[in-house]
Design an enzyme around this catalytic site. Structure first.
Site, mmCIF file in Angstrom:
data_model
loop_
_atom_site.group_PDB
_atom_site.id
_atom_site.type_symbol
_atom_site.label_atom_id
_atom_site.label_comp_id
_atom_site.label_asym_id
_atom_site.label_seq_id
_atom_site.Cartn_x
_atom_site.Cartn_y
_atom_site.Cartn_z
ATOM 1 N N ASP A 60 0.859 -1.182 0.000
ATOM 2 C CA ASP A 60 0.000 0.000 0.000
ATOM 3 C C ASP A 60 0.899 1.237 0.000
ATOM 4 O OD1 ASP A 60 -1.849 2.171 0.803
ATOM 5 O OD2 ASP A 60 -3.249 0.534 1.167
ATOM 6 N N ARG A 71 -12.716 2.313 10.211
ATOM 7 C CA ARG A 71 -12.963 1.006 9.604
ATOM 8 C C ARG A 71 -11.689 0.182 9.384
ATOM 9 N NH1 ARG A 71 -12.788 5.099 6.492
ATOM 10 N NH2 ARG A 71 -11.691 5.117 4.497
ATOM 11 N N LYS A 84 0.983 2.959 5.667
ATOM 12 C CA LYS A 84 0.025 1.899 5.989
ATOM 13 C C LYS A 84 0.676 0.525 5.935
ATOM 14 C CE LYS A 84 -4.464 3.860 4.699
ATOM 15 N NZ LYS A 84 -5.664 3.678 3.862
ATOM 16 N N CYS A 171 -12.948 -14.259 -15.496
ATOM 17 C CA CYS A 171 -12.067 -13.400 -14.737
ATOM 18 C C CYS A 171 -12.793 -12.097 -14.405
ATOM 19 C CB CYS A 171 -10.774 -13.120 -15.517
ATOM 20 S SG CYS A 171 -10.980 -11.998 -16.938
ATOM 21 N N CYS A 174 -14.352 -10.246 -17.277
ATOM 22 C CA CYS A 174 -15.609 -10.780 -17.817
ATOM 23 C C CYS A 174 -16.808 -10.122 -17.134
ATOM 24 C CB CYS A 174 -15.681 -12.290 -17.599
ATOM 25 S SG CYS A 174 -14.456 -13.258 -18.509
ATOM 26 N N CYS A 187 -15.683 5.842 -0.951
ATOM 27 C CA CYS A 187 -16.342 5.916 0.352
ATOM 28 C C CYS A 187 -16.233 7.310 0.954
ATOM 29 C CB CYS A 187 -15.768 4.868 1.300
ATOM 30 S SG CYS A 187 -14.029 5.074 1.682
ATOM 31 N N CYS A 247 -8.878 -13.575 -20.540
ATOM 32 C CA CYS A 247 -8.925 -15.012 -20.250
ATOM 33 C C CYS A 247 -9.464 -15.883 -21.373
ATOM 34 C CB CYS A 247 -9.733 -15.255 -18.977
ATOM 35 S SG CYS A 247 -11.515 -14.909 -19.144
#
Length: 252
Positions: A60, A71, A84, A171, A174, A187, A247
């Site tokens: 990250d 969260r 992080k 995959c 798709c 968010c 794929c």
């Protein structure tokens, strides 16, 4: 063979007939790559460390912000401003000193993404944008890896598992064709219920444990959607797209 220390730590898990000592040894020998150490990656990393996954790589490029703490339960208040990935690695090592954990403090792209995925047994996509998800999906397919992907926004969660060891679809492309989908909602704009994203990250950890120990069904051709308000799950079968540029046989 498990050491006495390992047996005592993992005893409740080893008692499961689907895991046993052989499954626990498989966990200890496994390498899991977690891409994204946010609301999904936080609980996933903790549960996989607790389960005894021998090597965790947590990637990250962001730093801990105050708004994350609602969260992203792997962090503490005094982690604000820290990397992080580094803070998460410190937490999983504190939880289980028997495992190895390594931080990647930059966003994984191109050659580095391909290299880290090639070294992993199972990959968890805990990112929050389509560009990363499609890049991870393609790299996992090219290297024949198992991929556990999840997403969450507001009260809704999504879970998908893919097994590319046989170089077969479906995959992620798709289901969500690149270039045809609107940018995912963030968010920070629409909000997120912390336990919902935690549930999805925990399910990613569960699927990873099942994959490594060969327990149960990964439901690789299913797309599952969770509604936190009603506690209802919806399940859809994922057909492989014969024209998929990732794929399909034509793409190989």
């Amino acid at each position: 063979m498990l050491t006495d220390e390992s047996f005592l730590r993992y005893q409740r898990q080893v008692q499961l007939p689907e895991i046993g000592e052989q499954g626990q040894q498989a966990l200890q020998q496994a390498r899991v790559l977690i891409i994204g150490a946010g609301g999904l990656g936080a609980p996933a990393a903790l549960y996989l460390a607790a389960a005894g996954v021998g090597s965790l790589v947590i990637a990250d490029g962001d730093r801990v912000e105050r708004s994350n703490l609602q969260r992203q339960i792997i962090y503490r208040d005094d982690n604000q401003g820290e990397s992080k990935a580094q803070a998460a690695v410190a937490q999983v090592k504190a939880l289980n000193p028997l495992i190895r954990a390594r931080a990647v403090t930059a966003r994984l792209v191109k050659l580095q993404l391909a290299m880290e995925i090639s070294l992993a047994d199972v990959v968890l996509d805990c990112t929050d944008n389509f560009v990363s998800r499609h890049a991870i999906n393609q790299a996992c397919f090219e290297h024949g890896k198992r991929l556990i992907s999840a997403a969450a926004i507001r009260w809704q969660g999504q879970l998908m598992s893919f097994d590319f060891r046989a170089q077969q679809g479906p995959c992620y492309h798709c289901l969500f064709p690149q270039g045809e989908m609107q940018a995912p909602q963030n968010c920070s704009e629409t909000g997120i219920a912390g336990p919902v994203v935690g549930i999805m990250g925990t399910f990613q950890a569960l699927q990873a444990v099942k994959a490594i120990t060969d327990s149960g069904d990964l439901c690789v051709r299913q797309f599952r959607q969770f509604d936190g308000l009603s506690l209802q799950w919806q399940q859809f079968t994922l057909p492989a797209n014969p024209q998929c540029p990732v794929c399909s046989k034509e793409s190989l």
